[in-house]
Scaffold this active site. Structure first.
Site, PDB file in Angstrom:
ATOM      1  N   THR A  66      10.330  49.360  73.127  1.00  0.00           N
ATOM      2  CA  THR A  66      11.413  48.446  72.758  1.00  0.00           C
ATOM      3  C   THR A  66      12.092  48.928  71.483  1.00  0.00           C
ATOM      4  O   THR A  66      11.855  50.049  71.027  1.00  0.00           O
ATOM      5  CB  THR A  66      10.886  46.992  72.696  1.00  0.00           C
ATOM      6  OG1 THR A  66      11.990  46.125  72.493  1.00  0.00           O
ATOM      7  CG2 THR A  66       9.869  46.771  71.592  1.00  0.00           C
ATOM      8  N   LYS A  70      13.996  52.964  72.219  1.00  0.00           N
ATOM      9  CA  LYS A  70      14.303  53.169  73.641  1.00  0.00           C
ATOM     10  C   LYS A  70      15.065  54.457  73.918  1.00  0.00           C
ATOM     11  O   LYS A  70      14.970  55.016  75.010  1.00  0.00           O
ATOM     12  CB  LYS A  70      15.139  51.995  74.178  1.00  0.00           C
ATOM     13  CG  LYS A  70      14.356  50.729  74.401  1.00  0.00           C
ATOM     14  CD  LYS A  70      15.244  49.714  75.102  1.00  0.00           C
ATOM     15  CE  LYS A  70      14.652  48.336  75.070  1.00  0.00           C
ATOM     16  NZ  LYS A  70      15.373  47.393  75.921  1.00  0.00           N
ATOM     17  N   ASN A  91      12.573  52.105  78.834  1.00  0.00           N
ATOM     18  CA  ASN A  91      11.760  51.005  78.298  1.00  0.00           C
ATOM     19  C   ASN A  91      10.372  50.946  78.935  1.00  0.00           C
ATOM     20  O   ASN A  91       9.555  50.127  78.546  1.00  0.00           O
ATOM     21  CB  ASN A  91      12.471  49.651  78.475  1.00  0.00           C
ATOM     22  CG  ASN A  91      12.383  49.159  79.889  1.00  0.00           C
ATOM     23  OD1 ASN A  91      12.475  49.946  80.827  1.00  0.00           O
ATOM     24  ND2 ASN A  91      12.175  47.871  80.055  1.00  0.00           N
ATOM     25  N   GLY A 133      25.414  50.066  74.341  1.00  0.00           N
ATOM     26  CA  GLY A 133      24.287  50.547  75.146  1.00  0.00           C
ATOM     27  C   GLY A 133      24.042  49.665  76.363  1.00  0.00           C
ATOM     28  O   GLY A 133      23.763  50.159  77.464  1.00  0.00           O
ATOM     29  N   ARG A 155      36.989  46.587  72.600  1.00  0.00           N
ATOM     30  CA  ARG A 155      37.832  46.650  71.415  1.00  0.00           C
ATOM     31  C   ARG A 155      38.072  48.119  71.042  1.00  0.00           C
ATOM     32  O   ARG A 155      39.195  48.533  70.795  1.00  0.00           O
ATOM     33  CB  ARG A 155      37.076  45.911  70.303  1.00  0.00           C
ATOM     34  CG  ARG A 155      37.757  45.733  69.024  1.00  0.00           C
ATOM     35  CD  ARG A 155      36.893  44.895  68.110  1.00  0.00           C
ATOM     36  NE  ARG A 155      35.545  45.445  67.906  1.00  0.00           N
ATOM     37  CZ  ARG A 155      34.643  44.925  67.110  1.00  0.00           C
ATOM     38  NH1 ARG A 155      34.914  43.828  66.424  1.00  0.00           N
ATOM     39  NH2 ARG A 155      33.461  45.469  66.970  1.00  0.00           N
TER      40      ARG A 155
HETATM   41  P1  ATR Z   1      24.259  47.074  72.541  1.00  0.00           P
HETATM   42  O1  ATR Z   1      23.583  48.421  72.462  1.00  0.00           O
HETATM   43  O2  ATR Z   1      23.300  45.926  72.434  1.00  0.00           O
HETATM   44  O3  ATR Z   1      25.148  46.953  73.718  1.00  0.00           O
HETATM   45  P2  ATR Z   1      26.278  47.824  70.606  1.00  0.00           P
HETATM   46  O4  ATR Z   1      26.112  49.242  71.011  1.00  0.00           O
HETATM   47  O5  ATR Z   1      26.337  47.504  69.164  1.00  0.00           O
HETATM   48  O6  ATR Z   1      25.117  46.920  71.203  1.00  0.00           O
HETATM   49  O7  ATR Z   1      27.592  47.235  71.367  1.00  0.00           O
HETATM   50  C1  ATR Z   1      28.107  46.013  71.072  1.00  0.00           C
HETATM   51  C2  ATR Z   1      29.356  45.756  71.928  1.00  0.00           C
HETATM   52  O8  ATR Z   1      29.890  44.497  71.531  1.00  0.00           O
HETATM   53  C3  ATR Z   1      30.474  46.755  71.736  1.00  0.00           C
HETATM   54  O9  ATR Z   1      31.195  46.873  72.931  1.00  0.00           O
HETATM   55  C4  ATR Z   1      31.322  46.084  70.652  1.00  0.00           C
HETATM   56  O10 ATR Z   1      32.678  46.485  70.630  1.00  0.00           O
HETATM   57  P3  ATR Z   1      33.126  47.794  69.789  1.00  0.00           P
HETATM   58  O11 ATR Z   1      32.610  48.967  70.555  1.00  0.00           O
HETATM   59  O12 ATR Z   1      34.592  47.730  69.764  1.00  0.00           O
HETATM   60  O13 ATR Z   1      32.478  47.645  68.441  1.00  0.00           O
HETATM   61  C5  ATR Z   1      31.243  44.659  71.112  1.00  0.00           C
HETATM   62  N1  ATR Z   1      31.534  43.720  70.017  1.00  0.00           N
HETATM   63  C6  ATR Z   1      30.678  43.312  69.055  1.00  0.00           C
HETATM   64  N2  ATR Z   1      31.288  42.435  68.232  1.00  0.00           N
HETATM   65  C7  ATR Z   1      32.564  42.277  68.707  1.00  0.00           C
HETATM   66  C8  ATR Z   1      33.704  41.488  68.309  1.00  0.00           C
HETATM   67  N3  ATR Z   1      33.631  40.661  67.265  1.00  0.00           N
HETATM   68  N4  ATR Z   1      34.836  41.579  69.048  1.00  0.00           N
HETATM   69  C9  ATR Z   1      34.907  42.412  70.115  1.00  0.00           C
HETATM   70  N5  ATR Z   1      33.874  43.180  70.531  1.00  0.00           N
HETATM   71  C10 ATR Z   1      32.726  43.124  69.835  1.00  0.00           C
END
Ligand code: ATR
Length: 285
Positions: A66, A70, A91, A133, A155
Site C-alpha cells: 500500500t 505501490k 498492490n 494514478g 484540469r
Molecule cells: P491519485 O494518484 O490518487 O489519482 P493524483 O495523482 O494526485 O492522485 O491525482 C489527483 C487528480 O485529481 C488529478 O487528476 C488532479 O488534477 P490535476 O492533474 O490537474 O492536478 C485532480 N484534482 C485534484 N484537485 C483538483 C481540483 N481542485 N480541481 C480539479 N482537479 C483536481
C-alpha cells in the site's frame, strides 16, 4: 491455529495501522480453513527494498503493498502482470518457488463491484474525471472491459493526454483527452467515473463538475471515493435518477481478489457477503 506449516502474508506500507486487510484475510482463512496468517508490516522508507527482499528470505507466501510503495515495488519483482505494469502500480505480490509475481487487484476489485451492481462497461461511452494514478487504473479497466470510447477530462490536460496515449497504444479502444470546457459541450456519455479526491472527507460538499445536469443522461456513474460512502457527485446524480456506485466495493473486493490469487480459490457469494458485513462493521468502529 498457527503451526509449523502456516503460510505467512502481510501488508507492506507506511503507516499500516489503519488497514482492515489483516482482519479480512485472517477472517477468510479461518472461515474456509486455509492455513495462513496475515500480519501488518509497517516499513519505513529507507528500508523498503531490504524488506521486499526479506519477504523471500523469510519464506513469506505473499503480501499486499500500500501507500507509498505501490509504484516502487514494481522494480523489485520477478514477474509483473501486464495490466498492473500498464497501470504502473502493484498492490498484491505472490511468492511461489522463490519467484515474486505482482498484480493490481484495485482495478480487479472495481470490476467486481461493478458486476455486483448488475451493470457493465461493455460498449459504453465513458467519461473519466481526473488523470492521476487512480484514473490510469480506471482507464485500463475500461479498456479491458471493452468500453466503446473513453474520454478523460482533467484540469492539467497533458496528464489526460498521457493516459490516452498509453491506452491507445495497448488497446483497441478510442481514447481522447478533453478539457472541462469541452465537457460542457459534449453529452453523449453513458458512464461517468469520478477518480479525483475532490469530494473526499472532509471536503464533502465539493464535486469536480460545476453543472452536473450535463451528466443527467448517464446509464450509471462511479465515484471511487469511499469516504463519505455517498459523495456529493453521487448524491447529485441520484437526484437526477442516475444509478451510482461508490468506492467502498472496490476497497473490499481488492482484498477478496488478492486472497483468491494467493490461494487459488474462489470466495463464494455467501462468504463474500459475510466478509463484507464484517468489513463494514470494522470501518464503522
Ligand atoms: P491519485 O494518484 O490518487 O489519482 P493524483 O495523482 O494526485 O492522485 O491525482 C489527483 C487528480 O485529481 C488529478 O487528476 C488532479 O488534477 P490535476 O492533474 O490537474 O492536478 C485532480 N484534482 C485534484 N484537485 C483538483 C481540483 N481542485 N480541481 C480539479 N482537479 C483536481
Amino acid at each position: 491455529m498457527i503451526n509449523g506449516k502456516t503460510n505467512t502474508y502481510g501488508i507492506v506500507g507506511y503507516p499500516v495501522g489503519h488497514s482492515f486487510s489483516p482482519m479480512i484475510h485472517n477472517y477468510l482463512a479461518d472461515e474456509i480453513d486455509i492455513n495462513m496468517v496475515y500480519i501488518p508490516l509497517p516499513i519505513e522508507n529507507k528500508r523498503f527494498e531490504m524488506a521486499i527482499k526479506a519477504l523471500k528470505t523469510l519464506s513469506f507466501s505473499g503480501c499486499n503493498v500500500t501507500v507509498p510503495y505501490k509504484m516502487d515495488v514494481i522494480g523489485q519483482l520477478d514477474v509483473v502482470d501486464k495490466n498492473a505494469e500498464l497501470i504502473g502500480a502493484v498492490n498484491t505480490v505472490k511468492i511461489l518457488d522463490d519467484k515474486s509475481y505482482g498484480y493490481n487487484t484495485d482495478y480487479l476489485g472495481l470490476i467486481q463491484s461493478i458486476k455486483d451492481e448488475g451493470v457493465s462497461l461493455e460498449g459504453q461511452n465513458v467519461i473519466i474525471i481526473g488523470a492521476g494514478g487512480a484514473a490510469r487504473s480506471v482507464a485500463v479497466m475500461c479498456a479491458t472491459e471493452h468500453a466503446k470510447s473513453i474520454s478523460i477530462v482533467n484540469r492539467t490536460l497533458v496528464k489526460a493526454e498521457s493516459i490516452a496515449t498509453l491506452i491507445n497504444e495497448h488497446f483497441d479502444c478510442k481514447v481522447s483527452a478533453i478539457t472541462y470546457e469541452d465537457l460542457n459541450m459534449k453529452n453523449d456519455f453513458t458512464v461517468a467515473i469520478q477518480t479525483t479526491s475532490i469530494g473526499m472527507y472532509p471536503n464533502v460538499d465539493n464535486t469536480p463538475i460545476v453543472d452536473m445536469s450535463i451528466l443527467s443522461k448517464l446509464d450509471f456513474a462511479i465515484d471511487i471515493v469511499y469516504n463519505p460512502r455517498e459523495t456529493k457527485f453521487m448524491r447529485d446524480l441520484n437526484q437526477m435518477g442516475v444509478k451510482t456506485i461508490g468506492g467502498i466495493g472496490m476497497l473490499f473486493y481488492q482484498a477478496i481478489k488478492a486472497f483468491e490469487i494467493w490461494n487459488d480459490v474462489t470466495v463464494d457469494g455467501e462468504l463474500c457477503q459475510r466478509a463484507y458485513e464484517r468489513f463494514l462493521e470494522y470501518l464503522d468502529q
